[in-house]
Design an enzyme around this catalytic site. Structure first.
Site, PDB file in Angstrom:
ATOM      1  N   HIS A 292      -8.258  -4.784  -1.051  1.00 32.99           N
ATOM      2  CA  HIS A 292      -7.043  -4.107  -0.595  1.00 32.99           C
ATOM      3  C   HIS A 292      -6.688  -4.503   0.841  1.00 32.99           C
ATOM      4  O   HIS A 292      -7.544  -4.458   1.720  1.00 32.99           O
ATOM      5  CB  HIS A 292      -7.233  -2.593  -0.653  1.00 32.99           C
ATOM      6  CG  HIS A 292      -5.974  -1.849  -0.325  1.00 32.99           C
ATOM      7  ND1 HIS A 292      -4.984  -1.645  -1.252  1.00 32.99           N
ATOM      8  CD2 HIS A 292      -5.521  -1.310   0.839  1.00 32.99           C
ATOM      9  CE1 HIS A 292      -3.981  -0.985  -0.693  1.00 32.99           C
ATOM     10  NE2 HIS A 292      -4.272  -0.776   0.578  1.00 32.99           N
TER      11      HIS A 292
ATOM     12  N   ASP B  80     -10.134  -3.276  -5.423  1.00 32.86           N
ATOM     13  CA  ASP B  80      -9.240  -2.340  -4.740  1.00 32.86           C
ATOM     14  C   ASP B  80      -9.160  -1.049  -5.561  1.00 32.86           C
ATOM     15  O   ASP B  80      -8.921  -1.102  -6.774  1.00 32.86           O
ATOM     16  CB  ASP B  80      -7.852  -3.005  -4.632  1.00 32.86           C
ATOM     17  CG  ASP B  80      -6.801  -2.122  -3.954  1.00 32.86           C
ATOM     18  OD1 ASP B  80      -7.130  -0.986  -3.552  1.00 32.86           O
ATOM     19  OD2 ASP B  80      -5.649  -2.578  -3.833  1.00 32.86           O
TER      20      ASP B  80
ATOM     21  N   SER C 167       0.839  -1.207   0.000  1.00 31.85           N
ATOM     22  CA  SER C 167       0.000   0.000   0.000  1.00 31.85           C
ATOM     23  C   SER C 167       0.878   1.263   0.000  1.00 31.85           C
ATOM     24  O   SER C 167       1.713   1.406  -0.893  1.00 31.85           O
ATOM     25  CB  SER C 167      -0.945  -0.070   1.203  1.00 31.85           C
ATOM     26  OG  SER C 167      -1.980   0.840   1.058  1.00 31.85           O
TER      27      SER C 167
END
Ligand SMILES: *[C@@H]1O[C@H](CO)[C@@H](O)[C@H](O)[C@H]1NC(C)=O
Ligand SMILES: *[C@@H]1O[C@H](CO)[C@@H](O)[C@H](O)[C@H]1NC(C)=O
Length: 403
Positions: A373, A343, A189
């Site tokens: 995600h 995501d 991320s």
């Protein structure tokens, strides 16, 4: 008796209503995902309340709740775990206990959390680093870079960069018996964003003699220009990273000024002077047909130059690695990219994979169609997902074969 039953029934119905969120049909372990999502929403509500009451910033409160799941540095039979500092930046260090004749591999890892939350000590990151160290017989450096809102861009980047530079010195590599030809950066991320930015910046740094062998980017954030990509549109309300969260994270990386949040939310934050940068994130050219579906590419709408002058960071390649030119991308090391279908950041990963391949960089791109995600963070109870372990095993296996 009757009224108690009624209360119980009402309470259960309310709870079910709170937990239930419609999910795509193909998502793995839907009920667990709903619980995870409800847990995140609860943190969000509590953080919102703390902010409303003037107790603390939303992100600080969120981080406090998240870090209830932080664990102390504890060594086990295979790995020695310590908290220390590299170049004045906090790191959690994992050293394999196994005696080996040769030199070892190393992974420098940056955790996710939108540059605002997260910690190397979070149980899931601790497990990930521990298992990586154990299974690869590798030294793992998990960096606790400083977070927003207290610290803004480029502090997060500079912290991870300075740890990487420190570690890549030949004296440090030999101290930890690391093979200089087998070091990689990795992150998930916002940590994937930092890893990609570090890999790029190292190429221009004449002080660093050691070259990275690889970069591993797990559902990374790679651009700040277009928050209306097909993946943002398709997944705006899917757990756990809502589009509104991503907008908030992104703006907090640079400032708490609400005018930036609003501009990003309406995708009008880039000034016309920066219009040439859109070629690097043009999904009309960079995405495969199956992801474009019935989305229609429209010319960007531009915002005020004032915002970009005040907060130039959001147009900086160190915040948005997709803004690097093809010539810069060409020198990057072997790359692993993981994307998830459900995501908002999916298309960032797809576009970077396409651009890296076009520049001649060898890329392994895994796309997980059945998940969301952050799935790799759910690898221990009470939120233990089989898909989390699947993704994690695949990532470690890729490192084992390529690092
Ligand atoms: C240590 O390594 C052994 C052998 O690979 C493995 O069976 C064991 O589960 C590991 N211990 C931990 C705590 O991971
Ligand atoms: C994006 O790509 C499309 C298709 O090649 C092109 O028509 C459009 O002008 C591009 N837009 C920008 C802003 O680069």
């Amino acid at each position: 008796m009757g009224s108690k039953l009624l209360c119980l029934f009402l309470a259960s119905a309310l709870l079910a209503y709170y937990i239930y969120v419609p999910l795509p049909e193909d998502i793995s372990e839907p009920w667990k995902v709903m619980l995870i999502s409800a847990n995140m929403r609860t943190f969000g509500h509590l953080a919102g309340a703390a902010e409303q009451l003037g107790l603390m910033h939303y992100m600080d409160a969120f981080n406090l709740f998240a870090c209830m799941d932080c664990v102390a540095p504890t060594s086990d039979e295979n790995v020695t775990v310590t908290d220390t500092e590299f170049n004045g930046v906090a790191v959690r260090l994992y050293l394999p206990k196994k005696v080996s004749d040769g030199l070892r591999r190393a992974v420098i890892f940056f955790h996710g959390g939108g540059w605002c939350i997260g910690d190397a000590a979070l149980r899931s990151y601790d497990l990930l680093s521990r298992w990586t160290s154990d299974r690869l017989n590798a030294v793992v450096v998990s960096v606790n870079y400083r977070l927003a809102p207290k610290y803004r861009f480029p502090v997060q980047f500079e912290d991870v960069y300075s740890v990487t530079k420190f570690f890549l010195q030949s004296s440090v590599l030999s101290k930890y018996r690391v093979d200089p030809d087998r070091v990689c950066v990795a992150g998930d991320s916002a940590g994937g964003n930092l890893a990609a930015a570090v890999a790029q910046q190292l190429l221009q740094d004449s002080e660093v003699k050691t070259k990275l062998k690889a970069q591993a980017l797990i559902y990374p954030v790679l651009q700040t220009l277009d928050l209306n990509l097909p993946s943002y549109q398709d997944n705006a309300n899917k757990p756990v990273l809502l589009k509104s969260f991503m907008v908030r994270f992104l703006s907090e990386y640079f400032t708490s000024d609400p005018s930036l949040v609003e501009a990003i939310a309406s995708n009008k934050h880039v000034p016309v002077e920066a219009s040439h940068l859109f070629q690097f994130v043009n999904w009309s050219n960079l995405l495969p047909e199956e992801l474009k579906k019935d989305h229609v590419y429209t010319t960007p709408t531009y915002g005020s130059s004032e915002l970009a002058q005040k907060y130039p960071g959001f147009l900086d390649v160190r915040a948005a690695p997709l803004l690097a030119s093809d010539a810069q991308l060409r020198e990057l090391p072997l790359t692993y990219i993981l994307t998830c279908e459900h995501d908002v950041l999916r298309d960032d990963g797809f576009m970077y994979a396409a651009r890296l391949r076009a520049a001649g960089v060898p890329v392994t791109h895994d796309h997980a169609k059945d998940t969301f995600h952050g799935a790799m963070s759910f690898i221990s109870s009470p939120f233990n997902l089989a898909v989390g372990h699947r993704l994690l095993n695949r990532y470690i296996e890729w490192l084992n074969e390529n690092l």
